[in-house]
Design an enzyme around this catalytic site. Structure first.
Site, short mmCIF file in Angstrom:
data_model
loop_
_atom_site.label_atom_id
_atom_site.label_comp_id
_atom_site.label_asym_id
_atom_site.label_seq_id
_atom_site.Cartn_x
_atom_site.Cartn_y
_atom_site.Cartn_z
N LYS A 183 0.88 -1.10 0.01
CA LYS A 183 -0.13 0.06 0.14
C LYS A 183 1.06 1.29 -0.07
CE LYS A 183 -1.90 2.67 3.05
NZ LYS A 183 -1.94 3.80 2.35
N GLY A 235 7.09 4.81 8.28
CA GLY A 235 6.41 5.89 8.59
C GLY A 235 6.48 6.46 9.78
N THR A 237 6.27 7.18 13.96
CA THR A 237 6.30 6.34 15.10
C THR A 237 4.90 6.03 15.90
OG1 THR A 237 8.44 7.20 15.72
CG2 THR A 237 7.35 6.24 17.37
N GLY A 240 3.41 3.29 13.81
CA GLY A 240 4.09 2.19 14.05
C GLY A 240 3.86 1.53 15.21
N GLU A 257 10.43 0.84 10.42
CA GLU A 257 11.37 1.89 10.20
C GLU A 257 10.66 3.21 10.35
OE1 GLU A 257 13.00 5.01 8.96
OE2 GLU A 257 13.02 4.14 7.10
N CYS A 291 13.39 10.87 7.35
CA CYS A 291 13.23 10.29 8.54
C CYS A 291 14.79 10.22 9.25
CB CYS A 291 12.82 8.73 8.89
SG CYS A 291 13.73 7.65 7.61
N GLU A 388 9.95 15.36 16.06
CA GLU A 388 10.38 15.21 14.58
C GLU A 388 9.47 16.23 13.97
OE1 GLU A 388 11.41 11.86 11.36
OE2 GLU A 388 9.58 11.62 12.63
#
Length: 476
Positions: A183, A235, A237, A240, A257, A291, A388
């Site tokens: 996706k 993508g 955190t 994730g 990641e 990232c 971030e």
């Protein structure tokens, strides 16, 4: 005398877009059962590029079923040498269509075409060539004499490097005998759909690669489908964590990641002009949508007053504008939502009495744009040093001793990347040994190679992609 750059636009005519794209399932483009579509915009001017189908649960089930059938009847039974031939063929077609793909990536993502042309596309082809070479050598990869594929891999990729992240995921999965349901990101699905055409052109057996477009619900349905054996996600955190919770208690393998807040450490003995270039590349490459971006500059206090003026002088020369102009250094922010996040987080610097600087640059009237920004007077407690931003914003901190540099660099929940600038090899090795980051660059930044593993620690995820290590996540 000031020389003005004349525009050097890349032609859009090399890209032939369809008005509407269907899902790619079992080797064919097929409408979504729901009949729903989403609109893909060019972030540089907000014009409509195409409409793409939105995959629902029934479509996810169709794709997983096709991938399972292809795995059990064709792909896992094929010799590694034969699988490698398909990967080599895909790599060559990518090279042949590299100009088209580079232009489309810039239109879809907003990044400068010189980056998609000189960085993204060469790396995409290189990953398929590299893993094609591994396909018949898996017994010698160090994972046992007869490693087996896991089965069906569910892969969810982000919008910052759409085609490159596809290559990072699909190439090792196919080389190891797995089949894939991928996706792409909601805002950048177009190069993945062209990749589906490349799979057809390469005569890849139906069902080996399936591409499902859609938004978050599509990703959740794919990750939660009981028919997949492996989940790979790149993508944020936050997402994730949600995926890790969804997979917990199942027998699915998982690699993540995630985000980063990379430190770029400049010691007082560094070659300062070289370090300036590395810092600029570290944070402004792809508008900071990286990232592993060097979003925290740690500069030794004794050279800070010399280094920062040089850095600002170099930033002032960056050219912001049309991503398809070959002179452009900084393109558009990928979406309105991401632009709002960059603005919101950067605004906290004003509230926390951080000094904010941007060069004089004219932002286009249409599209999503943010000027390159440097924040000084930053402390470890400021949000801009902790969170971030994922945009062209650099936070500057200073340090006095190597011990303080390492302590500040490691004082983050992330652990994806770091850069170290020094002329002393012993200082480089001393620092690298103590940094808690998955990738550490020496006197450079953002250097990627398919033979080298990439991944992080802590909230930057787990597992490695690239290199021999990237095979492990797809082998039982």
């Amino acid at each position: 005398m000031i020389f003005e750059y004349a525009p050097a636009p890349e032609s859009r005519s090399v890209v032939s877009l369809r008005e509407t794209y269907d899902l790619f399932i079992d080797g064919e483009f097929t409408p979504a059962r729901s009949g729903d579509h989403l609109t893909v915009l060019n972030p540089a001017d907000e014009t409509e590029l195409a409409r793409v189908a939105v995959a629902g649960e029934a479509d996810v089930d169709r794709a997983v079923t096709a991938a399972r059938r292809a795995h059990e009847t064709v792909w896992s039974r094929m010799s590694g040498a034969e699988r490698g031939k398909y990967l080599f063929r895909i790599a060559r077609i990518i090279q042949e269509r590299s100009r088209e793909l580079a232009v489309l990536e810039s239109m879809d993502n907003g990044k400068p075409v010189k980056e998609t042309r000189d960085v993204d596309l060469p790396l995409v082809a290189a990953h398929f060539f590299y893993y094609a070479g591994w396909a018949d050598k898996l017994a010698h990869a160090g994972f046992g004499p007869d490693p087996k594929p896991l089965g069906v891999a569910a892969q969810v990729i982000p919008w910052n490097f759409p085609l490159l992240m596809l290559a990072w995921k699909i190439a090792p999965a196919l080389a190891t005998g797995n089949t894939v349901v991928l996706k792409p990101a909601e805002t950048t699905p177009l190069t993945a759909l062209v990749f589906a055409q490349i799979c057809q052109e390469a005569d890849l057996p139906p069902g080996v690669v399936n591409i499902l477009t859609g938004a978050g619900e599509t990703g959740r349905a794919l990750v939660g489908h009981p028919g997949t054996d492996k989940v790979a996600f790149t993508g944020s955190t936050e997402v994730g964590r949600q995926i890790a919770r969804a997979v917990a208690g199942t027998d699915k393998r998982l690699t993540l990641e995630l985000g980063g807040k990379g430190a770029n450490i400049v010691y007082d003995d560094a070659a300062l002009d070289q370090a300036v270039e590395g810092v600029v590349s570290g944070i402004f490459f792809n508008q900071g949508h990286v990232c592993c971006a060097g979003s925290r500059l740690l500069v030794q206090e004794s050279v800070a007053d010399e280094f920062l003026p040089r850095l600002k002088e170099r930033i002032a020369k960056l050219r912001l504008g049309d991503p398809l102009d070959k002179n452009t250094d900084i393109g558009a922010i990928n979406s309105a939502a991401q632009l709002e996040r960059v603005r919101e987080l950067t605004a906290t610097a004003d509230e926390e009495n951080v000094e904010r600087w941007s060069p004089a640059c004219e932002l286009p009237e249409h599209g999503y744009w943010f000027a390159p920004t440097v924040l000084t007077g930053v402390s470890q407690a400021h949000r801009v040093a902790r969170e971030e931003i994922f945009g062209p914003v650099l936070s500057v901190l200073t340090f006095r001793t190597p011990e303080e540099a390492v302590a500040k660099a490691n004082n983050t929940p992330y652990g994806l990347s770091a850069g170290v600038w020094t002329e002393k090899g012993s200082r480089m090795l001393w620092t690298a040994e103590r940094l808690r980051a998955g990738v550490i660059w020496s006197n450079t930044f953002n250097k990627f190679d398919p033979t080298s593993p990439f991944g992080g620690y802590k909230e930057s995820g787990y597992g490695r992609e690239g290199g021999r290590h990237g095979l492990e996540a797809y082998l039982g």
